[in-house]
Design a protein around this motif. Structure first.
Motif, mmCIF file in Angstrom:
data_model
loop_
_atom_site.group_PDB
_atom_site.id
_atom_site.type_symbol
_atom_site.label_atom_id
_atom_site.label_comp_id
_atom_site.label_asym_id
_atom_site.label_seq_id
_atom_site.Cartn_x
_atom_site.Cartn_y
_atom_site.Cartn_z
ATOM 1 N N LEU A 1 0.821 -1.213 0.000
ATOM 2 C CA LEU A 1 0.000 0.000 0.000
ATOM 3 C C LEU A 1 0.851 1.257 0.000
ATOM 4 N N GLU A 2 0.391 2.262 -0.717
ATOM 5 C CA GLU A 2 1.016 3.573 -0.695
ATOM 6 C C GLU A 2 0.299 4.445 0.327
ATOM 7 N N HIS B 1 -1.185 7.355 0.232
ATOM 8 C CA HIS B 1 -2.484 7.926 -0.130
ATOM 9 C C HIS B 1 -3.580 6.867 -0.052
ATOM 10 N N GLU B 2 -3.224 5.606 -0.323
ATOM 11 C CA GLU B 2 -4.210 4.523 -0.239
ATOM 12 C C GLU B 2 -4.583 4.241 1.211
ATOM 13 N N ALA C 1 -6.818 7.067 2.459
ATOM 14 C CA ALA C 1 -8.174 6.972 1.919
ATOM 15 C C ALA C 1 -8.941 5.812 2.549
ATOM 16 N N GLN C 2 -8.280 4.680 2.732
ATOM 17 C CA GLN C 2 -8.953 3.491 3.268
ATOM 18 C C GLN C 2 -9.437 3.709 4.700
ATOM 19 N N THR D 1 -1.070 1.426 9.030
ATOM 20 C CA THR D 1 -2.026 0.323 8.892
ATOM 21 C C THR D 1 -2.039 -0.524 10.152
#
Length: 223
Positions: free
Chosen positions: A10-11, A13-14, A17-18, A147
């Motif tokens: 995952l980057e 920005h992802e 957003a998530q 995360t």
């Protein structure tokens, strides 16, 4: 069907957003790393100086992240006190975060990964440590550590993380209340005069004391 996503893929920005994450640049949001004085004895300074010297002698080689853990994280945890009871270090702890599909046409998603090192005190994550090989940018670890911190069951108290590639160190604070918000410390590095591992150790010590000061009945930090 369930779609499994590797956390390391995952980057930033992802991840933002998530999880609906926002980054704060307000210095007042992350005071815990600021103004912490290093109170280390001669023996502690010796081992941290030795760790810095040993690691810098190896930077001409391509080092695996396991070498970073052994040569840098081990002395940091030992000197800071986070490597011994009542703190419990756990390596390669697996986490999963599930996101149900919004409608029947989409697949459920699971973000899955392993935390390089998690330091626990009772049921609270004191600090999540994510390492990268020394040739990598230290911020490459940020999407992963956010995360993993979002996967923590803790909802009220702040969570902390440490990103390192051995040469550089950055702390991160996450607060999940209302809108999840994170903030970064300044960069600490082995390439300045003196030894900034002293300051990194002092911050780890302070975070440990902060978590031990938690009143578990009121879920507030005592003054």
């Amino acid at each position: 069907m369930v779609q499994v996503i590797a956390a390391h893929s995952l980057e930033l920005h992802e991840v933002e957003a998530q999880f609906g994450l926002q980054q704060s640049t307000d210095p007042a949001f992350f005071l815990e790393w600021q103004g912490v004085e290093a109170d280390l004895d001669e023996r502690d300074r010796y081992w941290l100086d030795k760790a810095k010297s040993n690691f810098l002698s190896l930077i001409k080689y391509r080092l695996h992240e396991e070498v970073v853990k052994m040569s840098i994280l081990a002395p940091l945890l030992a000197v800071s006190g986070l490597g011994t009871a009542p703190f419990v270090p756990k390596a390669e702890k697996q986490i999963e975060v599930t996101f149900p599909a919004q409608d029947s046409d989409n697949e459920d998603e699971i973000i899955r990964g392993r935390i390089d090192l998690l330091v626990l005190y009772r049921n609270l994550w004191v600090v999540t440590i994510e390492t990268k090989p020394q040739q990598s940018d230290v911020l490459e670890a940020l999407p992963q550590v956010l995360t993993y911190m979002m996967a923590s069951p803790e909802k009220e108290l702040p969570l902390f993380g440490l990103l390192t590639n051995g040469r550089h160190f950055i702390f991160v604070k996450l607060l999940k209340k209302t809108t999840p918000t994170y903030c970064l410390s300044e960069l600490f590095t082995l390439f300045r005069q003196g030894n900034e591992m002293y300051q990194v150790t002092a911050i780890l010590q302070y975070l440990g004391k902060l978590m031990m000061a938690v009143d578990w009945k009121s879920q507030k930090v005592s003054s």
